[in-house]
Design an enzyme around this catalytic site. Structure first.
Site, PDB file in Angstrom:
ATOM      1  N   ASN A  26      -3.118  -4.046  -2.306  1.00 27.13           N
ATOM      2  CA  ASN A  26      -2.937  -5.066  -1.279  1.00 27.13           C
ATOM      3  C   ASN A  26      -1.526  -5.636  -1.291  1.00 27.13           C
ATOM      4  O   ASN A  26      -0.596  -4.923  -0.984  1.00 27.13           O
ATOM      5  CB  ASN A  26      -4.012  -6.151  -1.354  1.00 27.13           C
ATOM      6  CG  ASN A  26      -4.188  -6.846  -0.014  1.00 27.13           C
ATOM      7  OD1 ASN A  26      -3.909  -6.254   1.026  1.00 27.13           O
ATOM      8  ND2 ASN A  26      -4.607  -8.090  -0.007  1.00 27.13           N
TER       9      ASN A  26
ATOM     10  N   THR B 209       0.860  -1.194   0.000  1.00 27.91           N
ATOM     11  CA  THR B 209       0.000   0.000   0.000  1.00 27.91           C
ATOM     12  C   THR B 209       0.898   1.246   0.000  1.00 27.91           C
ATOM     13  O   THR B 209       2.116   1.137   0.151  1.00 27.91           O
ATOM     14  CB  THR B 209      -0.944  -0.037   1.235  1.00 27.91           C
ATOM     15  OG1 THR B 209      -1.719  -1.231   1.172  1.00 27.91           O
ATOM     16  CG2 THR B 209      -1.866   1.129   1.383  1.00 27.91           C
TER      17      THR B 209
HETATM   18  N1  GLY Z   1      -5.127  -3.837   1.722  1.00 25.22           N
HETATM   19  C1  GLY Z   1      -4.794  -3.175   2.893  1.00 25.22           C
HETATM   20  C2  GLY Z   1      -5.942  -2.494   3.538  1.00 25.22           C
HETATM   21  O1  GLY Z   1      -6.819  -2.033   2.852  1.00 25.22           O
HETATM   22  O2  GLY Z   1      -6.017  -2.417   4.736  1.00 25.22           O
END
Ligand code: GLY
Length: 554
Positions: free
Chosen positions: A383, A363
């Protein structure tokens, strides 16, 4: 009464600074993305145009972190009318998805099905969010704000060690997708540092958005390729998924901690509510006076309780009722606080059960303010590093694997013998629960724009930074703070090298904490601070990362 006076004071201070800071600031995870934001600001754009430019540039130069094949949350404040909203560009489950999507015939989770390849992808939200930002908040055209990213995609950027480390980690999945291997690898191997990586298909897809807005992605030839490419490889995307995707403007979560107003994101993120729970709990202790180990003990106990609730109650509130008012109430937090002892840990097993928190480590985040005071805190994701690793041929779009943020098996006991939460079960068109927590922090004298990547640890990183800010910390101190984390399950305190010293460790262990020293630091925080007292602006990027923070005159 004291609290109301503090808020009134804060509002008066920010109104006094109403003319804006007179400077722009951008802090983002890659220097080329920061420069893209500054370029658009210099061309007469506002913070929202810069947010489009930075988001799109990060999609090109940090393909392991975010992208137009993913989604995110853009927390916005517009000075002209005082609007503060969270733009929800989170991915949605495809309409053909269902609660058992990742289970085999015996009801067991099929390993990696929600992580690798096209079945792991949600319907991307980032393209719709960028078009919405440009249309409803920006001053420039989408075409102008996307120009730096299109240029970077065409002309290329130099691969660095971070790229190499993450591409190496995802090598098998990148090799499994012919289009991904063609773009991100060199003859099937991780390219060397300095290799210039060009993305001509991605440039064409961005150009399609530049000329046709969201329709340039969600309809027409780009959508057709995204759908046929995923379906040919076992995915379930449909035309309806793309035609029906919409961003949502949501009311942020707002609460006060001591003299600081916190504004952060509501469901489908867990960030704002979990921050409120932790800070409401901590407000009952004299935290600024609590030093060393007692402070850490109290913060960990607050983290434990907020993450239990996260797993139990939080999910996409468009699909599942989230007890938002209850969770945001001080009375509820007081009840949680009453169970905290200073001399002993509260074992997670002694609290009512819920599933462990899942979360991948990638992220990205950026923070922006413009000369007028318009601001954006945005945390964006695909992700896992390089998302699902799958690129539908001819699109250049690296798809996310955000479907892994759902609970794959709600209602069935997990490996810990605990029951997972229905709130975050997979359903067609539903958004998966996130930990992304972009936030604005405002005291009577200063404003901070803050956020970080880091999977399930995002919320506790923002918590530690927010506490430091309230106690007077600078932007540089906020991003550099040593970090520690507890997420209810597994029941242990994770900490970065140096965050808990050996003496503190033994006291915490005597109180019953289990500690886990992490080998590597984590997070990549980017902060902008505006000090109303002297109208100065600071920007800082995390020393753990390779980002760039810059303050510029208009
Ligand atoms: N994929 C990390 C989150 O949205 O927390």
């Amino acid at each position: 009464m004291k609290r109301l006076l503090a808020i009134a004071f804060a509002l008066a201070c920010s109104a006094a600074a109403g003319a804006g800071p007179g400077k722009h600031a951008v802090a983002a995870a890659h220097p080329l993305a920061t420069r893209a934001g500054l370029e658009v600001l210099a061309a007469g754009g506002n913070a929202f145009d810069a947010a489009v430019a930075v988001s799109a540039a990060l999609a090109v130069v940090e393909p392991y972190s975010s992208g137009i094949g993913g989604g995110g949350f853009w927390l916005l404040h517009r000075v002209a009318d005082g609007t503060t909203i969270m733009l929800d560009g989170r991915e949605k489950a495809p309409l053909a998805a269902h609660a058992d999507l990742y289970l085999d015939a015996s009801g067991n989770v099929v390993p990696r099905l929600s992580i690798d390849g096209p079945l792991a992808a949600g319907i991307p939200g980032a393209p719709a969010a960028l078009a919405h930002l440009a249309r409803h908040y920006g001053r420039l055209t989408l075409e102008r704000s996307l120009a730096p990213a299109i240029r970077l995609a065409r002309e290329g950027f130099e691969v660095d060690e971070k790229y190499r480390r993450l591409a190496g980690w995802r090598l098998p999945v990148l090799r499994a997708s012919a289009a991904a291997a063609e773009i991100f690898l060199l003859n099937g191997e991780v390219p060397p540092a300095g290799y210039v990586l060009r993305q001509s298909d991605l440039a064409r897809t961005l150009e399609s958005m530049a000329s046709s807005g969201a329709a340039g992605f969600y309809r027409g030839p780009v959508a057709a390729r995204l759908i046929s490419g995923t379906r040919a490889a076992g995915g379930i995307f449909s035309r309806e998924d793309f035609e029906q995707y919409r961003v949502v403007e949501r009311s942020p979560v707002r609460f006060v901690y001591r003299d600081m107003q916190v504004t952060s994101v509501p469901p489908p993120s867990s960030g704002g509510i979990a921050l409120a729970t932790m800070m409401h709990i901590l407000e009952g202790f004299d935290l600024p006076a609590a030093v060393g180990v007692d402070r850490k003990h109290l913060i960990v106990e607050a983290m434990r309780r907020a993450y239990r609730d996260r797993a139990q109650y939080l999910g996409d509130s468009d699909f599942h009722p989230v007890p938002r008012e209850l969770l945001l109430s001080r009375a509820y937090a007081a009840g949680l606080r009453a169970g905290i002892r200073l001399d002993r840990v509260t074992p997670s097993a002694s609290l009512p059960g819920a599933a462990p928190v899942e979360g991948a480590d990638n992220t990205t985040h950026f923070s922006i303010i413009d000369a007028e005071g318009n601001r954006v805190a945005a945390t964006l994701s695909i992700n896992y590093p390089f998302g699902s690793g799958f690129v539908p041929p001819g699109t250049g779009v690296l798809l996310n694997d955000e479907m892994d943020d759902f609970s794959a098996k709600p209602g069935v006991p997990n490996a810990y013998g605990l029951v997972g939460a229905a709130a975050n079960a997979i359903a067609p068109g539903k958004r998966m629960l996130s930990s992304m927590s972009p936030a604005f922090l405002e005291t009577p004298s200063r404003l901070a724009i803050v956020g970080t990547p880091g999977g399930s640890r995002i919320i506790t990183m923002v918590l530690l930074a927010a506490l430091a800010f309230q106690e007077g910390g600078s932007a540089g101190q906020m991003v550099a703070l040593p970090r520690y984390h507890h997420q209810f399950l597994p029941d242990r305190v994770q900490f970065e090298p140096g965050a808990i010293n050996p003496g503190e460790r033994s006291i915490l262990e005597n109180r019953g904490h289990v500690l886990e020293a992490r080998e590597r630091p984590y997070g990549n925080m980017h902060v902008v601070v505006w000090d109303y007292r002297d109208n100065s602006v600071q920007a800082a990027s995390d020393p753990r990362g390779t980002g760039m923070a810059s303050v510029a005159s208009p």
